[in-house]
Design a protein around this motif. Structure first.
Motif, PDB file in Angstrom:
ATOM      1  N   ILE A  43       9.093  -1.419  40.493  1.00 27.32           N
ATOM      2  CA  ILE A  43       9.456  -2.943  40.620  1.00 27.32           C
ATOM      3  C   ILE A  43       9.315  -2.807  39.213  1.00 27.32           C
ATOM      4  CG2 ILE A  43       7.490  -5.351  41.122  1.00 27.32           C
ATOM      5  CD1 ILE A  43       6.434  -3.547  43.225  1.00 27.32           C
ATOM      6  N   ARG A  44      10.424  -3.946  38.670  1.00 28.74           N
ATOM      7  CA  ARG A  44      10.472  -4.613  37.206  1.00 28.74           C
ATOM      8  C   ARG A  44       9.627  -5.711  36.634  1.00 28.74           C
ATOM      9  NH1 ARG A  44      15.302  -3.072  35.654  1.00 28.74           N
ATOM     10  NH2 ARG A  44      17.250  -2.649  37.361  1.00 28.74           N
ATOM     11  N   PRO A  45       9.008  -5.683  35.307  1.00 26.34           N
ATOM     12  CA  PRO A  45       7.946  -6.379  35.036  1.00 26.34           C
ATOM     13  C   PRO A  45       8.649  -7.562  34.947  1.00 26.34           C
ATOM     14  CG  PRO A  45       8.650  -5.072  33.468  1.00 26.34           C
ATOM     15  CD  PRO A  45      10.030  -4.412  34.267  1.00 26.34           C
ATOM     16  N   ALA A  46       9.859  -8.031  35.720  1.00 24.53           N
ATOM     17  CA  ALA A  46      10.495  -9.802  36.054  1.00 24.53           C
ATOM     18  C   ALA A  46      10.572  -9.939  36.874  1.00 24.53           C
ATOM     19  CB  ALA A  46      11.586  -9.638  35.287  1.00 24.53           C
ATOM     20  N   GLY A  47       9.509  -9.562  37.763  1.00 24.36           N
ATOM     21  CA  GLY A  47       9.477  -9.153  40.061  1.00 24.36           C
ATOM     22  C   GLY A  47      10.704  -8.921  40.290  1.00 24.36           C
ATOM     23  N   GLY A  48      10.158  -9.553  41.545  1.00 23.20           N
ATOM     24  CA  GLY A  48      12.006  -9.264  42.502  1.00 23.20           C
ATOM     25  C   GLY A  48      11.479  -8.642  43.687  1.00 23.20           C
ATOM     26  N   ASP A  49      11.856  -8.006  44.444  1.00 27.57           N
ATOM     27  CA  ASP A  49      11.550  -6.866  45.224  1.00 27.57           C
ATOM     28  C   ASP A  49      11.419  -5.477  44.984  1.00 27.57           C
ATOM     29  OD1 ASP A  49      11.694  -9.019  47.206  1.00 27.57           O
ATOM     30  OD2 ASP A  49      14.194  -8.599  47.875  1.00 27.57           O
ATOM     31  N   PRO A  50      10.870  -4.758  45.668  1.00 29.48           N
ATOM     32  CA  PRO A  50      10.826  -3.058  45.302  1.00 29.48           C
ATOM     33  C   PRO A  50      12.304  -2.838  45.110  1.00 29.48           C
ATOM     34  CG  PRO A  50       8.983  -4.155  47.163  1.00 29.48           C
ATOM     35  CD  PRO A  50      10.236  -4.792  46.355  1.00 29.48           C
ATOM     36  N   VAL A  51      12.479  -1.955  44.081  1.00 26.62           N
ATOM     37  CA  VAL A  51      14.062  -0.934  44.516  1.00 26.62           C
ATOM     38  C   VAL A  51      13.491   0.612  45.035  1.00 26.62           C
ATOM     39  CG1 VAL A  51      15.174  -0.016  43.109  1.00 26.62           C
ATOM     40  CG2 VAL A  51      14.766  -2.201  42.511  1.00 26.62           C
ATOM     41  N   ILE A  52      13.290   1.147  45.456  1.00 24.50           N
ATOM     42  CA  ILE A  52      13.168   2.196  46.696  1.00 24.50           C
ATOM     43  C   ILE A  52      14.032   3.184  46.230  1.00 24.50           C
ATOM     44  CG2 ILE A  52      11.942   2.673  48.791  1.00 24.50           C
ATOM     45  CD1 ILE A  52      11.268   0.097  49.435  1.00 24.50           C
ATOM     46  N   GLY A  53      13.456   4.578  45.973  1.00 23.78           N
ATOM     47  CA  GLY A  53      13.719   5.445  46.181  1.00 23.78           C
ATOM     48  C   GLY A  53      14.838   5.888  44.835  1.00 23.78           C
ATOM     49  N   PHE A 113       3.089  -2.415  33.040  1.00 25.57           N
ATOM     50  CA  PHE A 113       2.767  -1.170  33.964  1.00 25.57           C
ATOM     51  C   PHE A 113       1.508  -0.541  34.796  1.00 25.57           C
ATOM     52  CE2 PHE A 113       7.177  -0.705  31.743  1.00 25.57           C
ATOM     53  CZ  PHE A 113       7.844  -1.429  32.397  1.00 25.57           C
ATOM     54  N   ARG A 114       1.639  -0.661  35.701  1.00 31.26           N
ATOM     55  CA  ARG A 114       0.801   0.030  36.589  1.00 31.26           C
ATOM     56  C   ARG A 114       1.769   1.042  37.356  1.00 31.26           C
ATOM     57  NH1 ARG A 114      -0.718  -6.183  37.600  1.00 31.26           N
ATOM     58  NH2 ARG A 114      -2.514  -6.253  36.562  1.00 31.26           N
ATOM     59  N   ASP A 115       1.158   2.255  37.062  1.00 37.07           N
ATOM     60  CA  ASP A 115       1.598   3.649  37.541  1.00 37.07           C
ATOM     61  C   ASP A 115       0.952   4.483  38.645  1.00 37.07           C
ATOM     62  OD1 ASP A 115       4.029   3.403  35.963  1.00 37.07           O
ATOM     63  OD2 ASP A 115       2.955   3.085  34.148  1.00 37.07           O
ATOM     64  N   ARG A 116       1.777   4.706  39.756  1.00 34.01           N
ATOM     65  CA  ARG A 116       0.901   5.653  40.778  1.00 34.01           C
ATOM     66  C   ARG A 116       2.205   7.386  40.316  1.00 34.01           C
ATOM     67  NH1 ARG A 116       1.796   7.877  45.509  1.00 34.01           N
ATOM     68  NH2 ARG A 116       3.375   5.683  45.656  1.00 34.01           N
ATOM     69  N   LEU A 117       1.512   8.630  40.083  1.00 37.22           N
ATOM     70  CA  LEU A 117       2.577  10.121  39.507  1.00 37.22           C
ATOM     71  C   LEU A 117       1.707  10.354  40.444  1.00 37.22           C
ATOM     72  CD1 LEU A 117       1.039   8.126  36.642  1.00 37.22           C
ATOM     73  CD2 LEU A 117       3.247   9.037  36.062  1.00 37.22           C
ATOM     74  N   VAL A 118       2.670  11.361  40.181  1.00 41.91           N
ATOM     75  CA  VAL A 118       2.437  12.752  41.334  1.00 41.91           C
ATOM     76  C   VAL A 118       3.133  13.750  40.788  1.00 41.91           C
ATOM     77  CG1 VAL A 118       1.810  12.177  43.410  1.00 41.91           C
ATOM     78  CG2 VAL A 118       4.543  12.746  42.739  1.00 41.91           C
ATOM     79  N   ARG A 119       2.372  14.828  40.442  1.00 43.50           N
ATOM     80  CA  ARG A 119       3.164  16.371  39.676  1.00 43.50           C
ATOM     81  C   ARG A 119       3.611  17.296  40.778  1.00 43.50           C
ATOM     82  NH1 ARG A 119       0.217  19.617  35.511  1.00 43.50           N
ATOM     83  NH2 ARG A 119      -1.423  18.519  36.712  1.00 43.50           N
ATOM     84  N   THR A 120       5.300  17.491  40.399  1.00 43.28           N
ATOM     85  CA  THR A 120       5.940  17.779  40.988  1.00 43.28           C
ATOM     86  C   THR A 120       6.372  19.403  39.956  1.00 43.28           C
ATOM     87  OG1 THR A 120       7.929  17.540  39.826  1.00 43.28           O
ATOM     88  CG2 THR A 120       7.066  15.688  41.725  1.00 43.28           C
ATOM     89  N   GLU A 128       5.195   5.208  41.852  1.00 42.28           N
ATOM     90  CA  GLU A 128       5.576   3.878  42.095  1.00 42.28           C
ATOM     91  C   GLU A 128       5.437   3.626  40.940  1.00 42.28           C
ATOM     92  OE1 GLU A 128       4.361   1.116  44.910  1.00 42.28           O
ATOM     93  OE2 GLU A 128       2.382   0.688  43.624  1.00 42.28           O
ATOM     94  N   ARG A 129       6.151   2.596  40.055  1.00 41.49           N
ATOM     95  CA  ARG A 129       6.230   2.149  38.953  1.00 41.49           C
ATOM     96  C   ARG A 129       6.032   0.250  39.451  1.00 41.49           C
ATOM     97  NH1 ARG A 129       7.357   2.557  32.786  1.00 41.49           N
ATOM     98  NH2 ARG A 129       4.998   3.634  32.251  1.00 41.49           N
ATOM     99  N   ALA A 130       4.992  -0.641  39.493  1.00 41.12           N
ATOM    100  CA  ALA A 130       4.834  -1.943  39.256  1.00 41.12           C
ATOM    101  C   ALA A 130       4.501  -2.893  37.594  1.00 41.12           C
ATOM    102  CB  ALA A 130       3.792  -2.129  40.406  1.00 41.12           C
ATOM    103  N   GLY A 131       5.619  -3.159  37.424  1.00 33.05           N
ATOM    104  CA  GLY A 131       6.051  -3.879  36.122  1.00 33.05           C
ATOM    105  C   GLY A 131       5.246  -5.450  36.677  1.00 33.05           C
TER     106      GLY A 131
END
Length: 140
Positions: A43-53, A113-120, A128-131
């Motif tokens: 999700i861009r800091p300016a908002g809008g719908d989430p971009v997925i993938g 940003f608020r982030d959710r991260l995973v180790r791969t 998830e990266r929500a601005g």
């Protein structure tokens, strides 16, 4: 998870967050997209719908008009929840101008940003990266 493992994870994640700004400013959209998991949400800091993938995230960056930007990312706080899961938050100051401009013609944006991260197997990635934006600072 040992205290040393936690510190290493925190440092790796802080580096990922900082690198996001550097790659964004360089226009390295393949590099930016590679920081996300295959099914990530952005999700861009300016908002809008989430971009997925990951591929859609890359396409969304590539479709923006060219610009010159400077992302200052600071106040990074990482919370390692498990060996392969973490969350983070950070503060963003963004200066931007049209490509080729010598002066920014828009206000500085302050948010984060608020982030959710995973180790791969390739290291830490954004799941998830929500601005968000808090302020616009106008030029006087």
């Amino acid at each position: 998870m040992t205290p040393l493992d936690r510190l290493i994870a925190e440092q790796d994640i802080a580096r990922l967050i900082t690198q996001f700004g550097l790659l964004n400013d360089a226009g390295d959209w393949a590099g930016v997209a590679a920081m996300f998991t295959e099914d990530a949400r952005f999700i861009r800091p300016a908002g809008g719908d989430p971009v997925i993938g990951r591929d859609t995230i890359r396409t969304s960056f590539e479709s923006r008009p060219p610009r010159k930007s400077c992302h200052l990312i600071t106040n990074i706080v990482v919370d390692v929840r498990a060996a392969d899961e973490a969350s983070a938050r950070s503060t963003l100051v963004l200066y931007a101008a049209p490509a080729g401009a010598s002066e920014a013609n828009s206000p500085a944006l302050i948010g984060g940003f608020r982030d959710r991260l995973v180790r791969t197997s390739d290291g830490w990635k954004f799941a998830e990266r929500a601005g968000f934006l808090d302020l616009k600072v106008s030029f006087a």
